[in-house]
Design a protein around this motif. Structure first.
Motif, PDB file in Angstrom:
ATOM      1  N   ASP A 101       2.412  -6.486  -5.110  1.00  0.00           N
ATOM      2  CA  ASP A 101       3.656  -5.723  -5.213  1.00  0.00           C
ATOM      3  C   ASP A 101       4.189  -5.312  -3.843  1.00  0.00           C
ATOM      4  N   ILE A 102       3.310  -4.875  -2.953  1.00  0.00           N
ATOM      5  CA  ILE A 102       3.753  -4.325  -1.669  1.00  0.00           C
ATOM      6  C   ILE A 102       3.979  -5.410  -0.627  1.00  0.00           C
ATOM      7  N   LEU A 103       3.067  -6.382  -0.558  1.00  0.00           N
ATOM      8  CA  LEU A 103       3.134  -7.392   0.481  1.00  0.00           C
ATOM      9  C   LEU A 103       3.685  -8.726  -0.009  1.00  0.00           C
ATOM     10  N   GLY A 104       3.607  -8.946  -1.315  1.00  0.00           N
ATOM     11  CA  GLY A 104       4.089 -10.212  -1.846  1.00  0.00           C
ATOM     12  C   GLY A 104       3.020 -11.281  -1.939  1.00  0.00           C
ATOM     13  N   PHE A 105       1.786 -10.918  -1.664  1.00  0.00           N
ATOM     14  CA  PHE A 105       0.680 -11.881  -1.770  1.00  0.00           C
ATOM     15  C   PHE A 105      -0.608 -11.086  -2.014  1.00  0.00           C
ATOM     16  N   PRO A 106      -1.618 -11.688  -2.622  1.00  0.00           N
ATOM     17  CA  PRO A 106      -2.877 -10.981  -2.872  1.00  0.00           C
ATOM     18  C   PRO A 106      -3.761 -10.960  -1.621  1.00  0.00           C
ATOM     19  N   GLY A 107      -4.747 -10.063  -1.650  1.00  0.00           N
ATOM     20  CA  GLY A 107      -5.753 -10.044  -0.583  1.00  0.00           C
ATOM     21  C   GLY A 107      -5.421  -9.215   0.631  1.00  0.00           C
ATOM     22  N   GLY A 108      -4.268  -8.521   0.646  1.00  0.00           N
ATOM     23  CA  GLY A 108      -3.893  -7.762   1.842  1.00  0.00           C
ATOM     24  C   GLY A 108      -4.087  -6.270   1.735  1.00  0.00           C
ATOM     25  N   VAL A 109      -4.580  -5.785   0.571  1.00  0.00           N
ATOM     26  CA  VAL A 109      -4.733  -4.344   0.362  1.00  0.00           C
ATOM     27  C   VAL A 109      -6.118  -4.068  -0.205  1.00  0.00           C
ATOM     28  N   SER A 110      -6.707  -2.950   0.227  1.00  0.00           N
ATOM     29  CA  SER A 110      -7.987  -2.482  -0.316  1.00  0.00           C
ATOM     30  C   SER A 110      -7.769  -1.088  -0.893  1.00  0.00           C
ATOM     31  N   VAL A 111      -7.987  -0.926  -2.184  1.00  0.00           N
ATOM     32  CA  VAL A 111      -7.735   0.345  -2.870  1.00  0.00           C
ATOM     33  C   VAL A 111      -8.989   1.198  -2.849  1.00  0.00           C
ATOM     34  N   ASP A 112      -8.831   2.453  -2.434  1.00  0.00           N
ATOM     35  CA  ASP A 112      -9.956   3.403  -2.448  1.00  0.00           C
ATOM     36  C   ASP A 112     -10.081   4.057  -3.819  1.00  0.00           C
ATOM     37  N   PHE A 113      -8.973   4.660  -4.328  1.00  0.00           N
ATOM     38  CA  PHE A 113      -8.985   5.225  -5.682  1.00  0.00           C
ATOM     39  C   PHE A 113      -7.549   5.365  -6.178  1.00  0.00           C
ATOM     40  N   CYS A 114      -7.410   5.524  -7.491  1.00  0.00           N
ATOM     41  CA  CYS A 114      -6.097   5.674  -8.138  1.00  0.00           C
ATOM     42  C   CYS A 114      -6.114   6.892  -9.058  1.00  0.00           C
ATOM     43  N   GLU A 115      -4.961   7.509  -9.217  1.00  0.00           N
ATOM     44  CA  GLU A 115      -4.827   8.611 -10.175  1.00  0.00           C
ATOM     45  C   GLU A 115      -3.355   8.839 -10.504  1.00  0.00           C
ATOM     46  N   ASP A 116      -3.040   8.794 -11.807  1.00  0.00           N
ATOM     47  CA  ASP A 116      -1.698   9.131 -12.309  1.00  0.00           C
ATOM     48  C   ASP A 116      -0.583   8.399 -11.585  1.00  0.00           C
ATOM     49  N   GLY A 117      -0.746   7.098 -11.378  1.00  0.00           N
ATOM     50  CA  GLY A 117       0.322   6.324 -10.764  1.00  0.00           C
ATOM     51  C   GLY A 117       0.395   6.453  -9.252  1.00  0.00           C
ATOM     52  N   TRP A 118      -0.646   6.982  -8.634  1.00  0.00           N
ATOM     53  CA  TRP A 118      -0.723   7.085  -7.184  1.00  0.00           C
ATOM     54  C   TRP A 118      -2.041   6.457  -6.741  1.00  0.00           C
ATOM     55  N   GLY A 139       6.424   0.698 -13.071  1.00  0.00           N
ATOM     56  CA  GLY A 139       5.404  -0.333 -13.217  1.00  0.00           C
ATOM     57  C   GLY A 139       5.077  -1.098 -11.953  1.00  0.00           C
ATOM     58  N   ARG A 140       5.795  -0.826 -10.841  1.00  0.00           N
ATOM     59  CA  ARG A 140       5.545  -1.557  -9.599  1.00  0.00           C
ATOM     60  C   ARG A 140       5.056  -0.597  -8.517  1.00  0.00           C
ATOM     61  N   TRP A 141       4.175  -1.111  -7.667  1.00  0.00           N
ATOM     62  CA  TRP A 141       3.622  -0.302  -6.588  1.00  0.00           C
ATOM     63  C   TRP A 141       4.481  -0.409  -5.332  1.00  0.00           C
ATOM     64  N   PHE A 142       4.652   0.758  -4.677  1.00  0.00           N
ATOM     65  CA  PHE A 142       5.377   0.840  -3.421  1.00  0.00           C
ATOM     66  C   PHE A 142       4.551   1.615  -2.401  1.00  0.00           C
ATOM     67  N   HIS A 143       4.699   1.234  -1.148  1.00  0.00           N
ATOM     68  CA  HIS A 143       4.098   1.995  -0.047  1.00  0.00           C
ATOM     69  C   HIS A 143       4.868   3.303   0.051  1.00  0.00           C
ATOM     70  N   ALA A 144       4.215   4.437  -0.172  1.00  0.00           N
ATOM     71  CA  ALA A 144       4.904   5.725  -0.200  1.00  0.00           C
ATOM     72  C   ALA A 144       4.790   6.471   1.125  1.00  0.00           C
ATOM     73  N   GLY A 259       6.999  -2.210   7.478  1.00  0.00           N
ATOM     74  CA  GLY A 259       7.191  -3.641   7.602  1.00  0.00           C
ATOM     75  C   GLY A 259       6.566  -4.419   6.466  1.00  0.00           C
ATOM     76  N   PRO A 260       6.960  -5.673   6.281  1.00  0.00           N
ATOM     77  CA  PRO A 260       6.474  -6.484   5.154  1.00  0.00           C
ATOM     78  C   PRO A 260       4.965  -6.676   5.142  1.00  0.00           C
ATOM     79  N   ASP A 261       4.328  -6.747   6.312  1.00  0.00           N
ATOM     80  CA  ASP A 261       2.885  -7.001   6.327  1.00  0.00           C
ATOM     81  C   ASP A 261       2.063  -5.731   6.448  1.00  0.00           C
ATOM     82  N   GLY A 262       2.712  -4.575   6.515  1.00  0.00           N
ATOM     83  CA  GLY A 262       1.986  -3.314   6.568  1.00  0.00           C
ATOM     84  C   GLY A 262       1.511  -2.914   7.950  1.00  0.00           C
ATOM     85  N   THR A 263       1.724  -3.733   8.958  1.00  0.00           N
ATOM     86  CA  THR A 263       1.227  -3.400  10.302  1.00  0.00           C
ATOM     87  C   THR A 263       2.266  -2.669  11.132  1.00  0.00           C
ATOM     88  N   ALA A 264       3.524  -2.793  10.778  1.00  0.00           N
ATOM     89  CA  ALA A 264       4.589  -2.148  11.547  1.00  0.00           C
ATOM     90  C   ALA A 264       5.289  -1.112  10.680  1.00  0.00           C
TER      91      ALA A 264
END
Length: 271
Positions: A101-118, A139-144, A259-264
């Motif tokens: 959802d955020i980057l447009g491809f799998p494998g670029g994010v590591s989730v620590d934990f989730c709660e109530d849509g965050w 229903g979609r994830w965004f970098h907040a 930025g699209p790749d999360g680095t900028a």
């Protein structure tokens, strides 16, 4: 002799009586004869002439009903139904769900934990593996929020984040002060990057892996094409996600873009 004369006289009287009886006999009862004749005449007329009966009303029958079978009336067409709009698919809160959802491809994010849509997550492949907070909208994830942004606990709580997520940010009294960022060229002296905003006026941009001119360009597109929102970012044509902060006299930032790749990314601090 007298006896003979008496007998002859009696016979003559009898003969005379018989003749008178035949001539003077009363005719048959005229009433009976007339009735019989009338009856006979009426019977003959009835047989020869049509009976003149009292007029009767005859309801005409439909010729089509007698000769043809009525076709059934066409069935009414069913009323058109409006299909309920399809609900968006809800992305799972996992590494690949957020990354897609955020980057447009799998494998670029590591989730620590989730709660109530965050979610609290990181970009493991980016330099320094920057951590961030993501929010699920429709229903979609965004970098907040990126960790280190000038957003405090109360700000995130006001946007609906649960306490387990909000507490990852510093208390509002301890929010980090604005810092100067690099300019367009690595050889230029370090100087503040000033970005003008509609809602808050001039701001100082904290830049990470982006030039001041690049930040101004992305912010200008975002502010011109979206309404301010705490939760809904606008994606620029180059793939940057920008949050334009609604006006709040107590806000410490006018917005931020990632930025699209999360680095900028950059954040616009109020002076």
């Amino acid at each position: 002799m007298r006896r003979l004369l008496a007998a002859a006289a009696a016979a003559a009287v009898l003969l005379s009586a018989c003749g008178d009886d035949a001539q003077d006999r009363a005719p048959a009862d005229p009433t009976t004869t007339t009735e019989s004749t009338a009856t006979a005449t009426t019977t003959e007329i009835a047989d020869e002439a049509p009976t003149s009966a009292a007029p009767t009303t005859v309801t005409p029958t439909s010729a089509s009903a007698e000769t043809t079978t009525a076709e059934p009336a066409p069935e009414a067409a069913p009323a058109p139904t409006t299909a309920a709009p399809a609900r968006p698919a809800v992305t799972a809160c996992d590494d690949d769900g957020l990354s897609q959802d955020i980057l447009g491809f799998p494998g670029g994010v590591s989730v620590d934990f989730c709660e109530d849509g965050w979610a609290f997550a990181a970009y493991p492949n980016a330099p320094g593996a920057p951590e961030f907070i993501a929010e699920q909208v429709d229903g979609r994830w965004f970098h907040a929020v990126a960790m280190g942004d000038p957003v405090c606990q109360d700000d995130l709580s006001a946007r609906g984040a649960p306490a387990a997520v909000s507490k990852l940010l510093p208390p509002c009294v301890d929010a980090p002060a604005p810092t100067a960022g690099p300019t367009g060229s690595p050889t230029d002296p370090v100087a503040a990057c000033v970005v003008s905003t509609k809602e808050y006026g001039d701001t100082h941009a904290d830049l990470v892996a982006v030039t001041c001119d690049g930040a101004r360009a992305e912010w200008g597109l975002a502010e011109a094409n979206t309404e301010p929102s705490w939760t809904i970012p606008w994606v620029t044509p180059t793939g940057w996600e920008c949050f334009v902060t609604p006006y709040d006299a107590t806000s410490k930032a006018a917005g931020s873009c990632y930025g699209p790749d999360g680095t900028a990314y950059f954040t616009l601090y109020l002076p």
